[in-house]
Design an enzyme around this catalytic site. Structure first.
Site, PDB file in Angstrom:
ATOM      1  N   HIS A 156      25.429  13.746  90.382  1.00 42.74           N
ATOM      2  CA  HIS A 156      26.909  13.743  90.001  1.00 42.74           C
ATOM      3  C   HIS A 156      27.754  13.554  91.185  1.00 42.74           C
ATOM      4  O   HIS A 156      28.932  14.070  91.407  1.00 42.74           O
ATOM      5  CB  HIS A 156      27.249  14.859  89.169  1.00 42.74           C
ATOM      6  CG  HIS A 156      28.559  14.604  88.442  1.00 42.74           C
ATOM      7  ND1 HIS A 156      28.456  15.373  86.953  1.00 42.74           N
ATOM      8  CD2 HIS A 156      29.566  13.771  88.528  1.00 42.74           C
ATOM      9  CE1 HIS A 156      29.882  14.627  86.528  1.00 42.74           C
ATOM     10  NE2 HIS A 156      30.357  13.898  87.245  1.00 42.74           N
ATOM     11  N   CYS A 191      30.021  20.887  87.106  1.00 37.84           N
ATOM     12  CA  CYS A 191      28.839  20.093  87.677  1.00 37.84           C
ATOM     13  C   CYS A 191      28.986  19.608  88.949  1.00 37.84           C
ATOM     14  O   CYS A 191      28.433  19.941  89.911  1.00 37.84           O
ATOM     15  CB  CYS A 191      28.311  18.788  86.712  1.00 37.84           C
ATOM     16  SG  CYS A 191      27.548  19.180  85.174  1.00 37.84           S
TER      17      CYS A 191
END
Length: 538
Positions: free
Chosen positions: A93, A43
């Protein structure tokens, strides 16, 4: 943007069993890239590399607990500097105190922590699992839910994105905009409302095309991935595999409906006539193929992502099979925004603009003959650079990298044997050609191309130093008063709805967007409004 959405599970890429009509609608009106790859199949590094347009190792984002420095320019900084409004709804993220990285307004918090809690440790034995590693729980316990953390989050992401679209229409001051709507689905766990499960008959869901392979048939990294998540300790039945796939399909359908709501908002406000729409994901999902789950691999189910670009007003469905990278998205958007070739070059990005491949969204279908760097016989020479992918997180103890040129993909890691696949002849990547003398020249040439761009030895030293430093920081911050880096959306209620000393009827008129399908530019006249209607996206 989606999370953990592999191209191969979408009807827009040939998987007709999955119900995703909104994504298919996008593909029918734009350019779909059939061989698009993330730069890092995890991610945070994937997203950081995409936004910066630079290799993850170059910006120091080695894993899901590595900070994207506030001084690293992103495509968002470039667009904002060129006069664009920049808005983010959803997940990115970002690790560290900078939770914007060029976005002027962020409409939600993130679903994942901004702290350095998930630092890998290459000095530990690979079998010594850290508590935050993926487990098989998501595979064993998918569920029909009234509500879940994942859907609560994505409902909010969609609501805020739709409201932002409407506000851009209400308070049109002529400024262009970048709006990123970033969802957490179809990332596991697959806990989805029943009506999305009901789109599928579980007994008809296909089993993996490549069934679980024995350890001796797997490459060393795949064996490590199975051991890390505990897949080698669980004997899944066909029913369990189908159930997990059912949950993932349901999550795609849930996501597809949220995407459709944003597309409808763009259409209903007339903004779709002047807006490029891009759909992609940070990495893929194995979904049981060859006995693997999740991502963290260079094999296609984990590294190949959807990339669809729809031009303003829509165009003719176009397929491009030339291999491309999410690194290419930054220079592409800068070029489409009219910054000019000099400005794009000055951005110092590692990708190459896709604008020449878009072909005005015409009907030209480009195949490898139009962009192959390495043809089936191993010959070099073409217009587009190779696709480079990295992996330096948990599951390896030395830097790993992939290069794809034309039909060939080479995977290298100091601790593992090389892997070479011919993806036209072997799309399932089952025959490793690296040891075949007939392909020795191909391996040599691809490795040289890779080494021109990445110094894996130097990257390994930087990764180990970064892991050490971040473990010190993590231990220190675990004591005493905790100051969170997580983003907290700011709501300015003084600018919402009806307030004192305001003209009630003027406020109502300005907030109203009538249902219509006018010709481009005829929806409304530009009306001055607050520079930022309010700070919660309303």
């Amino acid at each position: 943007m989606a999370d953990q959405l592999a191209a191969q599970w979408l009807p827009a890429y040939g998987h007709d069993a999955v119900h995703a009509p909104q994504i298919a609608r996008l593909a029918s009106q734009g350019v779909a890239f059939d061989a698009a790859y993330c730069q890092f199949p995890l991610c945070a590094p994937s997203r950081g590399a995409m936004l910066a347009g630079r290799y993850a190792s170059r910006i120091g984002v080695y894993d899901n607990a590595a900070e994207l420095a506030a001084t690293v320019p992103t495509l968002v900084h470039h667009l904002r500097g060129a006069g664009y409004r920049t808005l983010l709804s959803g997940k990115m993220h970002f690790v560290g105190p900078d939770q914007l990285h060029g976005f002027e307004r962020r409409l939600t918090t993130d679903i994942y922590p901004a702290s350095a809690d998930w630092v890998p440790d290459w000095r530990r034995d690979i079998s010594d699992a850290l508590p935050w590693y993926h487990t098989m729980e998501s595979i064993l316990t998918p569920a029909r839910c009234v509500a879940s953390m994942q859907t609560d989050y994505d409902d909010e992401v969609c609501f805020q994105a739709v409201r932002a679209v409407r506000d851009l229409a209400r308070y049109d001051d002529g400024e262009p905009f970048l709006l990123v709507a970033s969802f957490t689905n179809p990332h596991d766990p697959w806990e989805i409302p029943g009506r999305y499960w009901d789109l599928y008959e579980e007994t008809s869901i296909e089993l993996p095309a490549v069934p679980a392979l024995a350890d001796v048939q797997l490459d060393p990294h795949s064996r490590r991935l199975r051991a890390m998540c505990g897949a080698d300790r669980v004997q899944l039945s066909d029913e369990q595999v189908r159930r997990a796939r059912h949950g993932y399909y349901a999550a795609i359908s849930y996501l597809d409906e949220r995407i459709g709501q944003i597309l409808d908002a763009l259409r209903e406000t007339g903004l779709d006539e002047s807006t490029w729409i891009v759909l992609t994901a940070d990495h893929g999902e194995f979904l049981g193929e060859r006995g693997l789950w999740y991502k963290m691999s260079f094999l296609d189910p984990a590294a190949r992502v959807p990339l669809i670009m729809r031009p303003p007003g829509g165009g003719v469905a176009t397929r491009v099979s030339v291999p491309v990278s999410l690194l290419d998205l930054g220079p592409t958007l800068l070029e489409l925004a009219g910054l000019g070739s000099d400005a794009v070059a000055a951005a110092d990005m590692d990708g190459a603009s896709l604008a020449p491949l878009l072909d005005d969204a015409g009907a030209t279908v480009l195949d490898d003959a139009g962009g192959t760097v390495l043809d089936d016989a191993g010959a070099m020479g073409s217009e587009r650079p190779p696709v480079i992918c990295e992996y330096h997180a948990e599951g390896v103890t030395a830097p790993a990298a992939m290069i794809r040129q034309g039909a060939f993909k080479l995977i290298v890691c100091e601790t593992d044997p090389d892997q070479l696949y011919h993806l036209h002849d072997d799309p399932a990547e089952l025959t490793n050609l690296a040891g075949d003398p007939a392909y020795a020249d191909v391996v040599t040439r691809l490795r040289l191309e890779l080494e021109r761009r990445l110094d894996l030895g130097a990257i390994g030293e930087r990764v180990l130093a970064s892991q050490h430093d971040r473990r010190v920081v993590e231990r220190g911050l675990a004591r005493g008063v905790h100051t969170a880096w997580d983003y907290e959306p700011r709501v300015d209620a003084s600018m919402q709805y009806v307030r004192a000393r305001s003209d009630l009827y003027e406020l109502q008129r300005r907030a109203r967007i009538e249902m219509s399908d006018p010709a481009p530019g005829q929806l409304r006249e530009a009306r001055p409004g607050p520079a930022h209607a309010n700070d919660d996206g309303g």
